[in-house]
Design a protein around this motif. Structure first.
Motif, PDB file in Angstrom:
ATOM      1  N   SER A   1       0.682  -1.225  -0.002  1.00 29.70           N
ATOM      2  CA  SER A   1      -0.263  -0.174  -0.045  1.00 29.70           C
ATOM      3  C   SER A   1       0.950   1.289   0.052  1.00 29.70           C
ATOM      4  O   SER A   1       0.338   2.292  -0.552  1.00 29.70           O
ATOM      5  N   GLU A   2       2.087   1.226   0.573  1.00 32.36           N
ATOM      6  CA  GLU A   2       2.935   2.394   0.397  1.00 32.36           C
ATOM      7  C   GLU A   2       3.375   2.691  -0.802  1.00 32.36           C
ATOM      8  O   GLU A   2       3.637   3.784  -1.079  1.00 32.36           O
ATOM      9  N   LEU A   3       3.548   1.533  -1.732  1.00 30.50           N
ATOM     10  CA  LEU A   3       4.082   1.799  -2.911  1.00 30.50           C
ATOM     11  C   LEU A   3       2.830   2.417  -3.783  1.00 30.50           C
ATOM     12  O   LEU A   3       2.912   3.382  -4.814  1.00 30.50           O
TER      13      LEU A   3
ATOM     14  N   ARG B   1      11.167  14.838 -15.925  1.00 32.26           N
ATOM     15  CA  ARG B   1      12.130  13.832 -16.299  1.00 32.26           C
ATOM     16  C   ARG B   1      12.470  12.727 -15.033  1.00 32.26           C
ATOM     17  O   ARG B   1      12.241  11.659 -14.996  1.00 32.26           O
ATOM     18  N   ASP B   2      12.917  13.795 -13.964  1.00 32.42           N
ATOM     19  CA  ASP B   2      13.119  13.354 -12.925  1.00 32.42           C
ATOM     20  C   ASP B   2      11.954  12.429 -12.155  1.00 32.42           C
ATOM     21  O   ASP B   2      11.940  11.242 -11.814  1.00 32.42           O
ATOM     22  N   LEU B   3      10.925  13.045 -12.396  1.00 29.11           N
ATOM     23  CA  LEU B   3       9.588  12.400 -11.865  1.00 29.11           C
ATOM     24  C   LEU B   3       9.390  11.172 -12.331  1.00 29.11           C
ATOM     25  O   LEU B   3       8.993  10.134 -12.261  1.00 29.11           O
ATOM     26  N   ASP B   4       9.388  11.316 -14.010  1.00 22.40           N
ATOM     27  CA  ASP B   4       9.141  10.112 -14.734  1.00 22.40           C
ATOM     28  C   ASP B   4      10.174   8.870 -14.194  1.00 22.40           C
ATOM     29  O   ASP B   4       9.571   7.859 -14.246  1.00 22.40           O
ATOM     30  N   ALA B   5      11.228   9.239 -13.885  1.00 15.61           N
ATOM     31  CA  ALA B   5      12.242   8.271 -13.330  1.00 15.61           C
ATOM     32  C   ALA B   5      11.821   7.591 -12.333  1.00 15.61           C
ATOM     33  O   ALA B   5      11.737   6.390 -12.064  1.00 15.61           O
ATOM     34  N   VAL B   6      11.425   8.323 -11.319  1.00  9.80           N
ATOM     35  CA  VAL B   6      11.122   7.898  -9.961  1.00  9.80           C
ATOM     36  C   VAL B   6       9.676   7.086 -10.171  1.00  9.80           C
ATOM     37  O   VAL B   6       9.362   5.997  -9.546  1.00  9.80           O
ATOM     38  N   ILE B   7       8.765   7.591 -10.865  1.00  7.93           N
ATOM     39  CA  ILE B   7       7.433   6.908 -11.156  1.00  7.93           C
ATOM     40  C   ILE B   7       7.793   5.499 -11.816  1.00  7.93           C
ATOM     41  O   ILE B   7       7.375   4.393 -11.194  1.00  7.93           O
ATOM     42  N   ALA B   8       8.765   5.586 -12.796  1.00  8.00           N
ATOM     43  CA  ALA B   8       8.933   4.110 -13.492  1.00  8.00           C
ATOM     44  C   ALA B   8       9.889   3.262 -12.477  1.00  8.00           C
ATOM     45  O   ALA B   8       9.479   1.851 -12.364  1.00  8.00           O
ATOM     46  N   SER B   9      10.697   3.656 -11.655  1.00  8.39           N
ATOM     47  CA  SER B   9      11.276   2.976 -10.447  1.00  8.39           C
ATOM     48  C   SER B   9      10.404   2.340  -9.554  1.00  8.39           C
ATOM     49  O   SER B   9      10.153   1.311  -9.208  1.00  8.39           O
TER      50      SER B   9
ATOM     51  N   LYS C   1       9.051  -1.295  -8.994  1.00  9.99           N
ATOM     52  CA  LYS C   1       9.213  -2.289  -7.457  1.00  9.99           C
ATOM     53  C   LYS C   1       7.847  -2.644  -7.044  1.00  9.99           C
ATOM     54  O   LYS C   1       7.685  -3.768  -6.575  1.00  9.99           O
ATOM     55  N   PHE C   2       6.700  -1.956  -7.635  1.00  7.21           N
ATOM     56  CA  PHE C   2       5.426  -2.449  -7.135  1.00  7.21           C
ATOM     57  C   PHE C   2       5.090  -3.932  -8.005  1.00  7.21           C
ATOM     58  O   PHE C   2       4.429  -4.576  -7.299  1.00  7.21           O
TER      59      PHE C   2
ATOM     60  N   THR D   1       4.465  -9.494  -8.120  1.00  7.88           N
ATOM     61  CA  THR D   1       4.783 -11.023  -8.584  1.00  7.88           C
ATOM     62  C   THR D   1       5.165 -11.966  -7.486  1.00  7.88           C
ATOM     63  O   THR D   1       4.922 -12.836  -7.646  1.00  7.88           O
ATOM     64  N   LEU D   2       6.108 -11.299  -6.660  1.00 10.20           N
ATOM     65  CA  LEU D   2       6.419 -12.115  -5.362  1.00 10.20           C
ATOM     66  C   LEU D   2       5.329 -12.384  -4.495  1.00 10.20           C
ATOM     67  O   LEU D   2       5.311 -13.616  -3.910  1.00 10.20           O
ATOM     68  N   TYR D   3       4.604 -11.551  -4.105  1.00 10.21           N
ATOM     69  CA  TYR D   3       3.400 -11.516  -3.093  1.00 10.21           C
ATOM     70  C   TYR D   3       1.958 -11.034  -3.769  1.00 10.21           C
ATOM     71  O   TYR D   3       1.661  -9.924  -3.422  1.00 10.21           O
ATOM     72  N   PRO D   4       1.553 -11.835  -4.819  1.00  5.61           N
ATOM     73  CA  PRO D   4       0.283 -11.328  -5.434  1.00  5.61           C
ATOM     74  C   PRO D   4      -0.920 -11.150  -4.517  1.00  5.61           C
ATOM     75  O   PRO D   4      -1.508 -10.273  -4.485  1.00  5.61           O
ATOM     76  N   LEU D   5      -0.972 -11.630  -3.099  1.00  4.16           N
ATOM     77  CA  LEU D   5      -2.063 -11.682  -2.439  1.00  4.16           C
ATOM     78  C   LEU D   5      -1.868 -10.215  -1.529  1.00  4.16           C
ATOM     79  O   LEU D   5      -2.980  -9.726  -1.155  1.00  4.16           O
ATOM     80  N   ALA D   6      -0.591 -10.016  -1.466  1.00  6.23           N
ATOM     81  CA  ALA D   6      -0.332  -8.515  -0.773  1.00  6.23           C
ATOM     82  C   ALA D   6      -1.074  -7.432  -1.520  1.00  6.23           C
ATOM     83  O   ALA D   6      -1.366  -6.369  -1.140  1.00  6.23           O
ATOM     84  N   ALA D   7      -1.396  -7.601  -2.832  1.00  2.24           N
ATOM     85  CA  ALA D   7      -1.978  -6.464  -3.665  1.00  2.24           C
ATOM     86  C   ALA D   7      -3.332  -6.221  -2.988  1.00  2.24           C
ATOM     87  O   ALA D   7      -3.768  -4.892  -3.374  1.00  2.24           O
TER      88      ALA D   7
END
Length: 130
Positions: free
Chosen positions: A2-4, A95-103, A107-108, A113-119
């Motif tokens: 949820s933080e992501l 551009r910096d915001l776009d990079a942070v959004i992509a990153s 991560k999300f 992928t690792l914890y599908p139920l956590a979504a």
């Protein structure tokens, strides 16, 4: 998870604000340039090319000129460098915001992928069927 999700929401909102500011700066640049170099008349050279294909005639050039350039101060032209610099700073920030959004999105997706139920954590429960 949820933080992501919250981070992405906040980042996208900030990007929307930057986009809006860039549109305002671009509009101001256009107005400053219109003070000294008004746009050409619409449809002037296309009459034969668009014959019958366009059913609406463009507004009269005199009307456009009168309404859009009315009371624009010629001093606006002196702000072009400042406006261009401002747009460059906004573009760099975007551009910096776009990079942070992509990153953050990567991560999300990795966590999803690792914890599908956590979504599902933090999402409202679906209403009971009727």
């Amino acid at each position: 998870m949820s933080e992501l999700r919250s981070s992405r929401r906040a980042l996208r909102a900030e990007r929307a604000r930057v986009t809006y500011w860039r549109r305002l700066v671009a509009a101001r640049l256009d107005l400053a340039l219109a003070c000294v170099a008004p746009p050409d008349q619409l449809g002037l050279y296309l009459t034969l090319l668009i014959d019958g294909a366009v059913h609406t005639s463009p507004p009269a050039h005199a009307d456009l000129d009168r309404l859009l350039r009315h009371s624009l101060p010629i001093t606006e032209i002196h702000r072009l460098d400042e406006l261009h610099q401002l747009d460059e700073r906004l573009a760099s920030y975007q551009r910096d915001l776009d990079a942070v959004i992509a990153s953050t999105t990567a991560k999300f997706i990795d966590r999803l992928t690792l914890y599908p139920l956590a979504a599902l954590a933090g999402l409202p429960a679906s209403p009971a069927p009727r």
